[in-house]
Design a protein around this motif. Structure first.
Motif, PDB file in Angstrom:
ATOM      1  N   GLN A  30      -3.953   7.964  -1.058  1.00  0.00           N
ATOM      2  CA  GLN A  30      -4.435   7.287   0.143  1.00  0.00           C
ATOM      3  C   GLN A  30      -3.694   7.801   1.367  1.00  0.00           C
ATOM      4  O   GLN A  30      -2.482   8.015   1.322  1.00  0.00           O
ATOM      5  CB  GLN A  30      -4.246   5.773   0.015  1.00  0.00           C
ATOM      6  N   SER A  33     -13.694   0.434  -0.998  1.00  0.00           N
ATOM      7  CA  SER A  33     -13.591   0.429   0.461  1.00  0.00           C
ATOM      8  C   SER A  33     -14.230  -0.786   1.105  1.00  0.00           C
ATOM      9  O   SER A  33     -14.042  -1.027   2.294  1.00  0.00           O
ATOM     10  CB  SER A  33     -14.235   1.705   1.024  1.00  0.00           C
ATOM     11  N   LYS A  88      -4.489   5.307 -12.545  1.00  0.00           N
ATOM     12  CA  LYS A  88      -5.931   5.078 -12.471  1.00  0.00           C
ATOM     13  C   LYS A  88      -6.369   3.877 -13.305  1.00  0.00           C
ATOM     14  O   LYS A  88      -7.182   3.060 -12.882  1.00  0.00           O
ATOM     15  CB  LYS A  88      -6.679   6.326 -12.926  1.00  0.00           C
ATOM     16  N   VAL A 116     -15.524  -3.707  -4.467  1.00  0.00           N
ATOM     17  CA  VAL A 116     -14.354  -4.291  -5.137  1.00  0.00           C
ATOM     18  C   VAL A 116     -14.808  -5.377  -6.109  1.00  0.00           C
ATOM     19  O   VAL A 116     -14.368  -5.426  -7.271  1.00  0.00           O
ATOM     20  CB  VAL A 116     -13.362  -4.864  -4.113  1.00  0.00           C
ATOM     21  N   SER A 145      -4.937   7.563  -9.726  1.00  0.00           N
ATOM     22  CA  SER A 145      -5.970   7.226  -8.750  1.00  0.00           C
ATOM     23  C   SER A 145      -5.845   8.147  -7.544  1.00  0.00           C
ATOM     24  O   SER A 145      -4.803   8.763  -7.331  1.00  0.00           O
ATOM     25  CB  SER A 145      -5.824   5.769  -8.312  1.00  0.00           C
ATOM     26  N   ALA A 184      -9.804  -1.233  -6.756  1.00  0.00           N
ATOM     27  CA  ALA A 184      -9.964  -0.352  -5.604  1.00  0.00           C
ATOM     28  C   ALA A 184     -11.389  -0.450  -5.072  1.00  0.00           C
ATOM     29  O   ALA A 184     -12.289  -0.943  -5.740  1.00  0.00           O
ATOM     30  CB  ALA A 184      -9.640   1.083  -5.999  1.00  0.00           C
ATOM     31  N   ASN A 235      -5.841   0.664 -11.488  1.00  0.00           N
ATOM     32  CA  ASN A 235      -6.341   0.597 -10.115  1.00  0.00           C
ATOM     33  C   ASN A 235      -7.797   0.107 -10.072  1.00  0.00           C
ATOM     34  O   ASN A 235      -8.608   0.593  -9.293  1.00  0.00           O
ATOM     35  CB  ASN A 235      -6.240   1.989  -9.472  1.00  0.00           C
ATOM     36  N   HIS A 294      -3.106  -4.056  -8.769  1.00  0.00           N
ATOM     37  CA  HIS A 294      -4.367  -3.450  -9.221  1.00  0.00           C
ATOM     38  C   HIS A 294      -5.228  -2.889  -8.101  1.00  0.00           C
ATOM     39  O   HIS A 294      -6.388  -2.537  -8.321  1.00  0.00           O
ATOM     40  CB  HIS A 294      -5.167  -4.476 -10.028  1.00  0.00           C
ATOM     41  N   ARG A 295      -4.659  -2.769  -6.935  1.00  0.00           N
ATOM     42  CA  ARG A 295      -5.368  -2.124  -5.824  1.00  0.00           C
ATOM     43  C   ARG A 295      -4.391  -1.158  -5.150  1.00  0.00           C
ATOM     44  O   ARG A 295      -3.360  -1.566  -4.632  1.00  0.00           O
ATOM     45  CB  ARG A 295      -5.880  -3.153  -4.827  1.00  0.00           C
ATOM     46  N   GLY A 296      -4.697   0.129  -5.187  1.00  0.00           N
ATOM     47  CA  GLY A 296      -3.800   1.127  -4.640  1.00  0.00           C
ATOM     48  C   GLY A 296      -2.741   1.574  -5.626  1.00  0.00           C
ATOM     49  O   GLY A 296      -1.797   2.255  -5.254  1.00  0.00           O
ATOM     50  N   ASN A 297      -2.875   1.198  -6.898  1.00  0.00           N
ATOM     51  CA  ASN A 297      -1.912   1.615  -7.920  1.00  0.00           C
ATOM     52  C   ASN A 297      -2.132   3.089  -8.233  1.00  0.00           C
ATOM     53  O   ASN A 297      -3.265   3.507  -8.492  1.00  0.00           O
ATOM     54  CB  ASN A 297      -2.109   0.783  -9.191  1.00  0.00           C
ATOM     55  N   ARG A 305       0.856  -1.186   0.000  1.00  0.00           N
ATOM     56  CA  ARG A 305       0.000   0.000   0.000  1.00  0.00           C
ATOM     57  C   ARG A 305       0.892   1.235   0.000  1.00  0.00           C
ATOM     58  O   ARG A 305       1.785   1.363   0.844  1.00  0.00           O
ATOM     59  CB  ARG A 305      -0.908   0.026   1.232  1.00  0.00           C
TER      60      ARG A 305
END
Length: 565
Positions: free
Chosen positions: A456, A496, A488, A501, A453, A494, A491, A482-485, A177
């Motif tokens: 965070q 919550s 955009k 997701v 993106s 992403a 990502n 592919h999560r938190g990249n 992350r």
């Protein structure tokens, strides 16, 4: 016996005197973070945000580099290579190793796994397609392998400030992350809002033969660690020190540009830019007493803060961890201080309680101790000229000189032609002024956030998977990229919560083909398959055999087919 008694008395007296003169450092990081306040009412405070997240529409240099690389490289060797590949001569970034340091993660570093520091030290040539990257003095990283965390300090060109970031969960089989750290916590040590580093002779680092030998012995060989040399020359910490000084002065330059010239000091900033370009073009012939410099002093006198502008102390006192273990000093140290056992203290930069339970360093050596300014600048000083000049690359000056037919007067005329609004009170930017002076919106790699993106913040909770088990497969094999990249377009996992997701995954129908290794392996479409062959996720997937194949199938089935059957 009398001699021994006198020696004992002298030692005791010396210790007592040391306690009398030693500055106190009883305050905790949390207390310091709550009590450290930025000056109010100044132009720079109004124009340069102190929020944890970067101002809207801006991002750190690190984010831009990672987004353009399509994601965060792993392991750390590949991140080092990313910087090395950017260097025009393919040189390694400036690097040092510190096994026994003073960072929040000092309990997790040791001789076998020292803390590694790297810094970018290059500038790229400008091309017809855009301005070259200039990360020199603007990008620093610290990595403790056992903490699985990289600390990143990189400049934000638009916001005019350094950003403090963390790469958390940076380890094999983990989902990293990239987050923005709590700024108030970071500035308890980084008191000028920029990089810090010890003074010479840098006894903490592997440029000292005894430290390098200890690392080599603990690791069992002299091979590079994380692709960096275990044995280093003194030139490496020397250059690292220079780069941190340069980075530290960028923040001072912003204050001189904004506070030194004041809210209404557009004419002051115009002259400041002129002098900076003259100095950058020909440092040897620059006359600090020339009429234009006297004009700057006169204008600064109208606006300069009465108490001056401080140059924060970015240099920490040299510490010799090996000397602390030798002789009378070592005996006393062992007698009065509990040694830190490896693994004690903070496991990451958010674990402040554990860090504060560790034995404190002497106040003189502790980066938490408030440091007096390195210097205090007044309206008669023109250091802002040198600070602004340092923002421009050699290629920038060549381009501007060519635009002005290599005539200094013509270059000054270009500055005179700029609209007054160009010098409105906002952070000074190399890119903004190059565009203005060249009369073109010349592209630059690291400004636009349109394809990035959202940033965070540190402390935001990670995704907890309880209802949709298939997300565990995506977490193991896909989330790392592919999560938190920061990019955009990459990502697309992403979200919550689990439902959001999964919904985004289901909407990405290309996933079915991208995971179909049984069909496309060995074909021209193999380079589109995920995870990529050169990734650690691919290695882990293949190592699991039938279990990996079943995981691929579950992930494919989670995505509706194009035709719904």
């Amino acid at each position: 016996m009398r001699v021994a008694a006198w020696l004992a008395l002298l030692v005791a007296a010396g210790v007592a005197m040391a306690w009398l003169v030693m500055p106190s450092n009883d305050a905790t990081i949390t207390t310091l973070a709550q009590t450290t306040k930025a000056p109010v009412g100044s132009v720079s405070v109004n124009q340069i945000a102190q929020t944890d997240l970067p101002p809207e529409g801006t991002r750190s240099l690190f984010d831009h580099l990672i987004a353009q690389n399509d994601g965060l490289p792993y392991p750390f060797d590949k991140l080092v290579k990313l910087l090395q590949d950017q260097h025009p001569e393919a040189a390694l970034p400036v690097n040092v190793m510190i096994p026994h340091g003073r960072s929040l993660l000092k309990g997790l570093a040791n001789n076998a796994h020292p803390r590694v520091l790297i810094a970018a030290d290059f500038e790229l040539a400008n091309k017809a397609g855009g301005l070259g990257l200039r990360p020199r003095g603007q990008l620093f990283m610290g990595f403790v392998e056992n903490a699985h965390e990289i600390e990143v300090l990189s400049y934000n060109e638009v916001a005019g400030r350094f950003e403090f970031q963390l790469v958390q969960n940076y380890c094999a089989g983990c989902v990293p992350r990239i987050v923005y750290a709590k700024r108030a916590i970071c500035t308890t040590c980084h008191q000028g809002g920029g990089p810090i580093f010890p003074q010479r002779p840098w006894n903490e680092t592997n440029a000292q033969p005894d430290i390098a030998a200890a690392i080599e012995k603990a690791r069992g060989n002299d091979k590079p660690y994380l692709s960096l040399p275990i044995h280093n020359a003194l030139s490496s910490p020397d250059r690292f020190d220079q780069l941190t000084d340069e980075g530290n002065f960028i923040n001072v330059t912003q204050r001189l540009w904004l506070d030194g010239c004041g809210e209404a000091g557009n004419d002051c900033r115009r002259i400041l830019l002129k002098l900076a370009l003259l100095y950058r073009d020909s440092p040897g012939s620059f006359d600090p007493e020339q009429p234009l410099a006297q004009q700057l002093r006169a204008l600064q006198a109208k606006h300069f803060p009465e108490d001056g502008i401080a140059v924060p102390e970015s240099d920490l006192f040299n510490r010799d961890p090996l000397a602390e273990q030798r002789g009378i000093k070592g005996w006393w140290h062992k007698l009065t201080t509990r040694e830190i056992q490896f693994g004690e203290g903070a496991l990451n930069n958010e674990d402040l309680d554990a860090f504060e339970q560790l034995p404190k360093l002497p106040a003189r050596l502790d980066p938490l101790t408030r440091r007096a300014p390195k210097a205090l600048l007044r309206s008669t000083d023109i250091d802002g000229v040198y600070g602004v000049a340092a923002l421009f690359s050699s290629a920038d000056i060549e381009a501007l000189s060519e635009r002005a037919d290599f005539q200094p007067k013509a270059l000054m005329a270009l500055v005179d032609k700029l609209p007054d609004t160009t010098f409105a009170p906002k952070p000074v930017s190399r890119v903004a002024f190059m565009r203005a002076l060249l009369g073109s919106e010349i592209p630059y790699c690291c400004l636009s956030v349109a394809d990035m993106s959202p940033p965070q913040a540190s402390g935001e909770p990670a995704l907890v998977i309880e209802q949709h088990a298939v997300l565990k497969d995506f977490e193991a094999h896909c989330f790392a990229c592919h999560r938190g990249n920061p990019a955009k377009r990459l990502n697309f996992m992403a979200g919550s919560d689990e439902a959001s997701v999964l919904a985004r995954i289901e909407a990405k129908t290309e996933i079915r083909d991208a995971l179909d290794w049984s069909r496309y392996a060995g074909t021209e479409k193999e380079n589109t398959l995920m995870p990529p062959r050169d990734s650690i996720q691919y290695d882990e997937l293949m190592a699991t055999g039938d279990s990996g194949a079943a995981s691929l199938q579950r992930m494919r089935e989670a995505v509706p087919s194009l035709f719904g059957f």
